[in-house]
Design a protein around this motif. Structure first.
Motif, mmCIF file in Angstrom:
data_model
loop_
_atom_site.group_PDB
_atom_site.id
_atom_site.type_symbol
_atom_site.label_atom_id
_atom_site.label_comp_id
_atom_site.label_asym_id
_atom_site.label_seq_id
_atom_site.Cartn_x
_atom_site.Cartn_y
_atom_site.Cartn_z
ATOM 1 N N PHE A 84 4.837 8.014 -8.312
ATOM 2 C CA PHE A 84 3.416 8.251 -8.061
ATOM 3 C C PHE A 84 2.564 7.026 -8.367
ATOM 4 N N ILE A 85 3.157 5.967 -8.942
ATOM 5 C CA ILE A 85 2.410 4.710 -9.105
ATOM 6 C C ILE A 85 2.028 4.158 -7.733
ATOM 7 N N ILE A 86 2.971 4.206 -6.802
ATOM 8 C CA ILE A 86 2.718 3.694 -5.453
ATOM 9 C C ILE A 86 1.594 4.490 -4.787
ATOM 10 N N ILE A 87 1.657 5.822 -4.943
ATOM 11 C CA ILE A 87 0.623 6.660 -4.338
ATOM 12 C C ILE A 87 -0.742 6.364 -4.956
ATOM 13 N N GLY A 88 -0.785 6.223 -6.286
ATOM 14 C CA GLY A 88 -2.046 5.930 -6.948
ATOM 15 C C GLY A 88 -2.615 4.584 -6.562
ATOM 16 N N VAL A 89 -1.753 3.561 -6.489
ATOM 17 C CA VAL A 89 -2.211 2.227 -6.103
ATOM 18 C C VAL A 89 -2.718 2.230 -4.661
ATOM 19 N N ALA A 90 -1.971 2.910 -3.760
ATOM 20 C CA ALA A 90 -2.406 2.982 -2.359
ATOM 21 C C ALA A 90 -3.747 3.699 -2.238
ATOM 22 N N ALA A 91 -3.902 4.787 -2.997
ATOM 23 C CA ALA A 91 -5.180 5.503 -2.959
ATOM 24 C C ALA A 91 -6.312 4.640 -3.504
ATOM 25 N N GLY A 92 -6.039 3.875 -4.561
ATOM 26 C CA GLY A 92 -7.065 3.002 -5.118
ATOM 27 C C GLY A 92 -7.503 1.910 -4.157
ATOM 28 N N LEU A 93 -6.579 1.447 -3.312
ATOM 29 C CA LEU A 93 -6.933 0.423 -2.335
ATOM 30 C C LEU A 93 -7.692 1.004 -1.142
ATOM 31 N N LEU A 94 -7.473 2.282 -0.840
ATOM 32 C CA LEU A 94 -8.102 2.890 0.331
ATOM 33 C C LEU A 94 -9.471 3.481 0.026
ATOM 34 N N ILE A 95 -9.688 3.904 -1.214
ATOM 35 C CA ILE A 95 -10.923 4.623 -1.544
ATOM 36 C C ILE A 95 -12.185 3.794 -1.285
ATOM 37 N N PRO A 96 -12.271 2.496 -1.676
ATOM 38 C CA PRO A 96 -13.518 1.752 -1.402
ATOM 39 C C PRO A 96 -13.879 1.704 0.082
#
Length: 286
Positions: A84-96
């Motif tokens: 879930f690190i990958i999912i969290g990092v991907a979400a953090g990059l997409l949210i802005p």
């Protein structure tokens, strides 16, 4: 003797690591600064479409460095899997980017809702004997945000020497609305051919009003599909909450095994695909 050799080898390794770090860190730091400047520039171009936006590009770019580690750590702590690190990092990059897109979409929709009233004010001002530029000044004073901001920008550009045609084309490019494209092209053609702009605007208002009625009818007819998408999207979360409220350890067998976590991840992906397909099937372009 062997101990001395071991100490020398360890010191050599430490010195090598220090030298490599010393030589690569400035390069990495310079690359990071270059990437940050490029991102701020691209973000500034995106935010220029929302020139009223109160935040600076630097503040938005900071989210790219804050959200990925925070969401990655939260994914590991809450869900207990490094996957879930990958999912969290991907979400953090997409949210802005998602936040900017949503804000721009809301502003564009609000502009579209004001367009019909703006055409009526513009037509009334032209019938009262004002020129097109004077009518635009009246429109900028009478309308609310965001219409007054966009029309006010056109007026200010004209005072700085930009032609009205170029300003209208810039507005059309910024907002990218079908109805606005029709209005801008009609105004440009009427100015070139010398047509009666008041009659053109009157016909445009009727056309846009009929088009909005048709879109509202289509939106009403597709309400069932959109409600189905909302219900199907919320149903898994409601089911998980209902089960956990009775038995908190019900999903432990899934969370504690690698196969179970993989199946949960697959379920999330398939759920997202289903939501996208339902939304696509219930959307009709006119």
């Amino acid at each position: 003797m062997a101990l001395v050799v071991l100490i020398i080898v360890i010191l050599s390794l430490i010195a090598s690591v220090v030298l490599i770090t010393w030589s690569t860190v400035p390069t990495l730091f310079d690359g990071f600064k270059i990437w940050q400047r490029k991102k701020e520039k691209s973000m500034e171009i995106e935010m220029d479409k929302q020139f009223y936006y109160e935040k600076s590009p630097r503040q938005i770019v900071r989210l790219y460095f804050i959200l990925p580690p925070v969401l990655g750590i939260a994914g590991v702590v809450l869900l207990g899997s490094p996957l879930f690190i990958i999912i969290g990092v991907a979400a953090g990059l997409l949210i802005p980017n998602m936040l900017l897109r949503m804000r721009e979409a809301r502003r564009r929709q609000k502009f579209s809702d004001q367009l019909l009233d703006a055409i009526m004010i513009l037509s009334s001002s032209l019938k009262g004997g004002l020129s097109l530029l004077q009518a635009l000044e009246v429109l900028a004073d009478e309308m609310a945000v965001p219409m007054c901001q966009e029309i006010g920008l056109i007026v200010r550009e004209n005072k700085m020497g930009v032609t009205l045609e170029e300003s209208l084309k810039g507005l059309n490019k910024r907002m990218a609305l079908e109805e606005l494209n029709l209005v801008v092209n009609s105004i440009l053609v009427a100015r070139e051919t010398g047509g009666d702009l008041t009659k053109v605007l009157s016909r445009l208002s009727t056309t846009i009003r009929d088009n909005k009625k048709l879109k509202d009818s289509v939106r009403t007819l597709t309400l069932q599909g959109r409600l189905q998408g909302i219900i199907m999207s919320a149903l898994p979360f409601v089911f998980i909450w209902w089960v956990v409220s009775f038995n908190r350890e019900h999903f432990d067998i899934m969370l504690k095994s690698e196969i179970g976590r993989s199946l949960l991840l697959l379920a999330v992906v398939l759920q997202a695909v289903g939501m996208v397909l339902i939304r696509k099937f219930s959307t009709i372009k006119i």
